[in-house]
Structures are given as structure tokens and as C-alpha cells.
Motif scaffolding. Sequence first.
Motif, PDB file in Angstrom:
ATOM      1  N   SER A 112       0.857  -1.182   0.000  1.00  6.47           N
ATOM      2  CA  SER A 112       0.000   0.000   0.000  1.00  6.47           C
ATOM      3  C   SER A 112       0.894   1.234   0.000  1.00  6.47           C
ATOM      4  O   SER A 112       1.891   1.286   0.729  1.00  6.47           O
ATOM      5  N   VAL A 113       0.561   2.203  -0.852  1.00  7.20           N
ATOM      6  CA  VAL A 113       1.315   3.449  -0.933  1.00  7.20           C
ATOM      7  C   VAL A 113       0.394   4.600  -0.548  1.00  7.20           C
ATOM      8  O   VAL A 113      -0.708   4.750  -1.100  1.00  7.20           O
ATOM      9  N   TYR A 114       0.847   5.402   0.417  1.00 12.83           N
ATOM     10  CA  TYR A 114       0.048   6.537   0.884  1.00 12.83           C
ATOM     11  C   TYR A 114       0.591   7.822   0.276  1.00 12.83           C
ATOM     12  O   TYR A 114       1.807   8.057   0.281  1.00 12.83           O
ATOM     13  N   ILE A 115      -0.291   8.660  -0.249  1.00 13.53           N
ATOM     14  CA  ILE A 115       0.099   9.954  -0.812  1.00 13.53           C
ATOM     15  C   ILE A 115      -0.544  11.037   0.044  1.00 13.53           C
ATOM     16  O   ILE A 115      -1.760  11.241   0.024  1.00 13.53           O
ATOM     17  N   GLY A 116       0.295  11.716   0.828  1.00  8.60           N
ATOM     18  CA  GLY A 116      -0.186  12.636   1.856  1.00  8.60           C
ATOM     19  C   GLY A 116      -1.038  13.765   1.308  1.00  8.60           C
ATOM     20  O   GLY A 116      -2.080  14.094   1.883  1.00  8.60           O
ATOM     21  N   LYS A 117      -0.592  14.394   0.221  1.00  4.70           N
ATOM     22  CA  LYS A 117      -1.333  15.557  -0.281  1.00  4.70           C
ATOM     23  C   LYS A 117      -2.677  15.174  -0.882  1.00  4.70           C
ATOM     24  O   LYS A 117      -3.544  16.029  -1.063  1.00  4.70           O
ATOM     25  N   LEU A 118      -2.852  13.906  -1.181  1.00  2.77           N
ATOM     26  CA  LEU A 118      -4.158  13.418  -1.624  1.00  2.77           C
ATOM     27  C   LEU A 118      -4.953  12.818  -0.457  1.00  2.77           C
ATOM     28  O   LEU A 118      -6.151  12.552  -0.608  1.00  2.77           O
ATOM     29  N   ASN A 119      -4.245  12.586   0.666  1.00  2.00           N
ATOM     30  CA  ASN A 119      -4.841  11.888   1.820  1.00  2.00           C
ATOM     31  C   ASN A 119      -5.512  10.597   1.365  1.00  2.00           C
ATOM     32  O   ASN A 119      -6.672  10.312   1.685  1.00  2.00           O
ATOM     33  N   LYS A 120      -4.727   9.791   0.623  1.00  2.00           N
ATOM     34  CA  LYS A 120      -5.295   8.619  -0.034  1.00  2.00           C
ATOM     35  C   LYS A 120      -4.227   7.543  -0.177  1.00  2.00           C
ATOM     36  O   LYS A 120      -3.062   7.838  -0.433  1.00  2.00           O
ATOM     37  N   SER A 121      -4.648   6.300  -0.015  1.00  3.45           N
ATOM     38  CA  SER A 121      -3.744   5.157  -0.204  1.00  3.45           C
ATOM     39  C   SER A 121      -4.110   4.415  -1.483  1.00  3.45           C
ATOM     40  O   SER A 121      -5.284   4.330  -1.855  1.00  3.45           O
ATOM     41  N   PHE A 122      -3.102   3.865  -2.117  1.00  4.33           N
ATOM     42  CA  PHE A 122      -3.290   3.081  -3.337  1.00  4.33           C
ATOM     43  C   PHE A 122      -2.709   1.692  -3.120  1.00  4.33           C
ATOM     44  O   PHE A 122      -1.583   1.551  -2.624  1.00  4.33           O
ATOM     45  N   GLN A 123      -3.477   0.672  -3.492  1.00  2.00           N
ATOM     46  CA  GLN A 123      -3.088  -0.712  -3.259  1.00  2.00           C
ATOM     47  C   GLN A 123      -2.438  -1.304  -4.517  1.00  2.00           C
ATOM     48  O   GLN A 123      -2.920  -1.095  -5.631  1.00  2.00           O
ATOM     49  N   PHE A 124      -1.355  -2.042  -4.296  1.00  2.00           N
ATOM     50  CA  PHE A 124      -0.657  -2.720  -5.389  1.00  2.00           C
ATOM     51  C   PHE A 124      -0.569  -4.212  -5.086  1.00  2.00           C
ATOM     52  O   PHE A 124      -0.153  -4.604  -3.989  1.00  2.00           O
ATOM     53  N   GLU A 125      -0.968  -5.022  -6.038  1.00  3.97           N
ATOM     54  CA  GLU A 125      -0.741  -6.454  -5.950  1.00  3.97           C
ATOM     55  C   GLU A 125       0.688  -6.778  -6.380  1.00  3.97           C
ATOM     56  O   GLU A 125       1.320  -5.998  -7.095  1.00  3.97           O
ATOM     57  N   LYS A 126       1.184  -7.908  -5.955  1.00  3.51           N
ATOM     58  CA  LYS A 126       2.494  -8.349  -6.426  1.00  3.51           C
ATOM     59  C   LYS A 126       2.437  -8.524  -7.951  1.00  3.51           C
ATOM     60  O   LYS A 126       1.478  -9.088  -8.489  1.00  3.51           O
ATOM     61  N   ASN A 127       3.443  -8.004  -8.649  1.00  3.24           N
ATOM     62  CA  ASN A 127       3.572  -8.034 -10.115  1.00  3.24           C
ATOM     63  C   ASN A 127       2.605  -7.092 -10.838  1.00  3.24           C
ATOM     64  O   ASN A 127       2.498  -7.139 -12.066  1.00  3.24           O
ATOM     65  N   GLU A 128       1.900  -6.243 -10.084  1.00  2.00           N
ATOM     66  CA  GLU A 128       1.038  -5.246 -10.736  1.00  2.00           C
ATOM     67  C   GLU A 128       1.910  -4.166 -11.378  1.00  2.00           C
ATOM     68  O   GLU A 128       2.905  -3.710 -10.805  1.00  2.00           O
ATOM     69  N   LYS A 129       1.484  -3.713 -12.556  1.00  2.00           N
ATOM     70  CA  LYS A 129       2.283  -2.780 -13.348  1.00  2.00           C
ATOM     71  C   LYS A 129       1.734  -1.351 -13.249  1.00  2.00           C
ATOM     72  O   LYS A 129       0.535  -1.144 -13.131  1.00  2.00           O
ATOM     73  N   ILE A 130       2.661  -0.399 -13.326  1.00  2.00           N
ATOM     74  CA  ILE A 130       2.321   1.003 -13.610  1.00  2.00           C
ATOM     75  C   ILE A 130       2.895   1.322 -14.989  1.00  2.00           C
ATOM     76  O   ILE A 130       4.113   1.220 -15.200  1.00  2.00           O
ATOM     77  N   LEU A 131       2.038   1.686 -15.922  1.00  2.00           N
ATOM     78  CA  LEU A 131       2.523   2.106 -17.237  1.00  2.00           C
ATOM     79  C   LEU A 131       3.117   3.505 -17.104  1.00  2.00           C
ATOM     80  O   LEU A 131       2.422   4.460 -16.765  1.00  2.00           O
ATOM     81  N   MET A 132       4.414   3.619 -17.387  1.00  2.00           N
ATOM     82  CA  MET A 132       5.113   4.887 -17.221  1.00  2.00           C
ATOM     83  C   MET A 132       5.219   5.673 -18.526  1.00  2.00           C
ATOM     84  O   MET A 132       5.183   6.892 -18.526  1.00  2.00           O
ATOM     85  N   GLU A 133       5.372   4.947 -19.622  1.00  2.00           N
ATOM     86  CA  GLU A 133       5.608   5.639 -20.890  1.00  2.00           C
ATOM     87  C   GLU A 133       5.352   4.691 -22.050  1.00  2.00           C
ATOM     88  O   GLU A 133       5.627   3.496 -21.955  1.00  2.00           O
ATOM     89  N   ILE A 134       4.791   5.238 -23.128  1.00  2.00           N
ATOM     90  CA  ILE A 134       4.770   4.506 -24.388  1.00  2.00           C
ATOM     91  C   ILE A 134       5.681   5.233 -25.365  1.00  2.00           C
ATOM     92  O   ILE A 134       5.859   6.452 -25.287  1.00  2.00           O
ATOM     93  N   SER A 135       6.284   4.473 -26.261  1.00  2.00           N
ATOM     94  CA  SER A 135       7.153   5.038 -27.284  1.00  2.00           C
ATOM     95  C   SER A 135       6.785   4.390 -28.610  1.00  2.00           C
ATOM     96  O   SER A 135       7.341   3.349 -28.981  1.00  2.00           O
ATOM     97  N   ARG A 136       5.816   4.986 -29.277  1.00  2.00           N
ATOM     98  CA  ARG A 136       5.339   4.472 -30.566  1.00  2.00           C
ATOM     99  C   ARG A 136       6.439   4.608 -31.628  1.00  2.00           C
ATOM    100  O   ARG A 136       7.153   5.602 -31.685  1.00  2.00           O
ATOM    101  N   LYS A 137       6.599   3.572 -32.426  1.00  2.00           N
ATOM    102  CA  LYS A 137       7.494   3.591 -33.593  1.00  2.00           C
ATOM    103  C   LYS A 137       6.629   3.693 -34.852  1.00  2.00           C
ATOM    104  O   LYS A 137       5.487   3.219 -34.863  1.00  2.00           O
ATOM    105  N   TYR A 138       7.161   4.291 -35.889  1.00  2.00           N
ATOM    106  CA  TYR A 138       6.330   4.673 -37.029  1.00  2.00           C
ATOM    107  C   TYR A 138       6.848   4.119 -38.351  1.00  2.00           C
ATOM    108  O   TYR A 138       8.003   3.726 -38.489  1.00  2.00           O
ATOM    109  N   ASN A 139       5.949   4.103 -39.323  1.00  2.00           N
ATOM    110  CA  ASN A 139       6.292   4.019 -40.742  1.00  2.00           C
ATOM    111  C   ASN A 139       5.371   5.007 -41.459  1.00  2.00           C
ATOM    112  O   ASN A 139       4.540   5.670 -40.823  1.00  2.00           O
TER     113      ASN A 139
END
Length: 330
Positions: free
Chosen positions: A269-296
Motif C-alpha cells: 500500500s502506498v500513501y500519498i499525503g497531499k491526496l490523503n489517499k492510499s493506493f493498493q498494489f498487488e504483487k507483479n502489478e504494473k504502472i505504465l510509465m511511458e509509451i514510445s510508438r514507432k512509425y512508418n
Amino acid sequence: MKETNTLNKTTSNSTMIDQLMNDVDLGLSNKEKTLPSKYFYDKIGDALFVEIMHLPEYYVTRAEHEIFKNQSQEIIAALKLDPNYYFELIELGAGDGLKTKELLKELNDGNYNFDYMPVDISQNALDSLESDLNEKLPDVSIQTKQGDYFEVLQSLKENKKPKVILFLGSNIGNMDDDIAADFISKLSNSLQENDKVFLGVDLIKDAAIVLPAYDDSQGITAAFNLNLLTRINHDLDANFDLGSFEHRPEYKESDGIAKSYLVSTVKQSVYIGKLNKSFQFEKNEKILMEISRKYNDEILNTILSDTRFKIKTRITDSQKYFANYVLELK
């Protein structure tokens, strides 16, 4: 003047914190958690990204830099720039301006009549860029603007001066295709006849080339991603344990989209003080940080299909890893 600048920066920082709070809350509340990649770029993130750009695995900057270094005159010709006519050179997401400095030198040496206007979400990057240009190219007029891409669209529409927009580094690839199409459409509607866009995109390649660019052997890219958690800890009073997340990129040539994740290695569980809110993470749960599309050409033409733009010229590096397109209004 200093007091005014300081006040502006303080107001900007306050607004940025509010935006960060809203975006983090929204992203971590999704069923598939995300964090916006635009917040990578604080002072530490800027420095880490400069390191990334010089890594042997990270071909992206090197390939586009080669285009600017060896083909600046071809770029000027493709953009149909004339020393006798004034234009604004506006760069979206300027960063450290490494590639653009090659073009600026050619324009300066050729006595072209222009103002350079770099836009970036990082004030630190803009301050460093301005300082460097004032030292190395003191005759180049530079006017910086702090903000993200979408924020500048209205000001572009109100500005009737001739413009060349630089959108380099495959920054468009950090948007999914629908958002990219919407952004490019709004950009086209913000410009006037004869305005041009010089768009840099990373081309689709084999995973053996692409994946190491997002998972370097020195772990700099991992540190770059994890630094966003450090920023959230600092700016939003959160308690992310960086040791409980690991960086994991994915890419398939068939998809043409590289994705960077932070993966929770434990249930937590991660607590974010300025939101006064906790977020739950399961083991192996992902956060998508960035996509990098390649083009043609086909993918890019699809994104441009509902815009006023048409492709006029395509310039590539020697290995055809990267392409810069000149887009003109139809």
C-alpha cells in the motif's frame, strides 16, 4: 525584474503541483495504473535523460542528431527558409536543444531572420538551454516558454507571424495514436498557410535494437523511471518504496509500440499525503510509465488523415532508424 520572474516561477510551480496531484490521482485510480511521463523531467530527471541520450544502447537521439549534424542545409532547403523573410522557430519539448543547436548554427551563419522559441515543461531545462545558447550562439534571439504541448496551441493560433514548428525526438510517440491524431489536428488548425512542421519520429525496427534503448545495461533508464516515484514522494508527501518496484520494458515489432512499466515486486500500500489517499498494489502489478510508438509512412499518414497536413519531405539517418518529416498545410 528578478522579483517578477521569481513570482512567475513560484506560481508556475504551484500550478504544476496541482496538476501533478490530479494526474497522479487519476492515473493510480485506473484499473490499469499509469503515471504521466511528462513528469519525468525535474532537475534530476533532466540530468538522467541527458545521460540516457549518450548511452550506447540509446540510438534515438544519436540517429536524429546525425540528421541535424550532416543534413542541416537539406533541412533548411526542405523547409523553404529564406534569409530575407522573418519566421519564428518554435520547438515543442526542446529539452537541452542538442540537435537543434546544429540547425541554429547554420541559420545564424546564414544570417536568417528568426526568433528561436523553445517550449518545455521543465523550467530547469529551459534555463540551461538559454544559458548555453547565450554563451555559444549569442546572436541567436531566444524566447523560452514553460508549459506542455497542448498549452501552446491557443497562443499559436493567436500569433499570425510565420512559423516553423519543431517537434523532435519522437516526442509524438509518447502519445497513443488517438491522442497524437487529436494533437496534430489541433496543431494544424492553429497554424496558417505556409507555416510548416518538422516532425521527428522513430521508425519501426527489430526488438533487438529497440528494447536495449529502454533497458540499458547501466540501469540509467530504470533510475529515470524510478525518479518519478521519488518526485511524487517529495512533491506530494508520498511513501513509495523504490526498492519494491522494478523497471520493465516491453516491445514487439508487430505492435510497433515500446512500453515502460514499473512493476510492484510485493503486495503493498502506498500513501500519498497531499491526496490523503492510499493506493493498493498487488504483487507483479504494473504502472505504465511511458509509451514510445514507432512509425512508418502508413501509420503516420493515418494519424495525419483528419488534419490539414500533408507530408512534403522525409529525411532519414544513414541507418534508417529515424526520420524527420516536413509537414505542410494542405
